[in-house]
Design an enzyme around this catalytic site. Structure first.
Site, PDB file in Angstrom:
ATOM      1  N   CYS A 107       0.561  -1.330  -0.112  1.00 15.70           N
ATOM      2  CA  CYS A 107      -0.299  -0.109   0.241  1.00 15.70           C
ATOM      3  C   CYS A 107       1.004   1.604  -0.422  1.00 15.70           C
ATOM      4  O   CYS A 107       1.481   1.427   1.035  1.00 15.70           O
ATOM      5  CB  CYS A 107      -0.494   0.071   1.181  1.00 15.70           C
ATOM      6  SG  CYS A 107      -1.811   1.375   1.904  1.00 15.70           S
ATOM      7  N   CYS A 114       0.093   4.284   2.716  1.00 15.25           N
ATOM      8  CA  CYS A 114       0.839   2.985   3.657  1.00 15.25           C
ATOM      9  C   CYS A 114       2.249   3.499   4.148  1.00 15.25           C
ATOM     10  O   CYS A 114       2.127   3.547   5.404  1.00 15.25           O
ATOM     11  CB  CYS A 114       0.159   1.668   4.182  1.00 15.25           C
ATOM     12  SG  CYS A 114      -1.044   1.376   3.927  1.00 15.25           S
TER      13      CYS A 114
END
Length: 103
Positions: free
Chosen positions: A28, A31
């Site tokens: 991600c 993230c």
């Protein structure tokens, strides 16, 4: 920064005071972009707030239990109870404001 897993999640969030949990995954992009911000928050609030990361790919039980639909999701617990959360890439000021509201 604590590594949070299916096995230790309940124990960690039960820690008295404020616990911040970042639900993330290595693939991600947002993230990964949030990681340095969380490190800074963990350093700034060391001794006052416990900050941890939970890889949702490795810890699916916690992700399902907490209803994680989008990552990054940062959840804020106070004395074992979910008190606040943020979803997506947010500035450090937003995370710290949420912490200040709980302390």
């Amino acid at each position: 920064m604590e590594k949070i897993t299916d096995n230790n999640f309940e124990q960690i969030i039960a820690t008295p005071g404020v616990v911040v949990v970042d639900f993330w995954a290595p693939w991600c992009g947002p993230c990964r972009a949030l990681a340095p911000t969380l490190e800074a928050v963990a350093d700034q609030w060391k001794g006052k707030v416990l900050v941890g990361k939970c890889d949702i790919d490795e810890n699916e039980q916690v992700a399902v239990k907490m209803g994680i639909m989008s990552i990054p999701t940062v959840m804020f617990f106070k004395d074992g109870k979910l008190a606040d959360q943020s979803v997506g890439l947010v500035p450090q000021e937003v995370l710290e404001s949420k912490i200040k509201n709980l302390i």
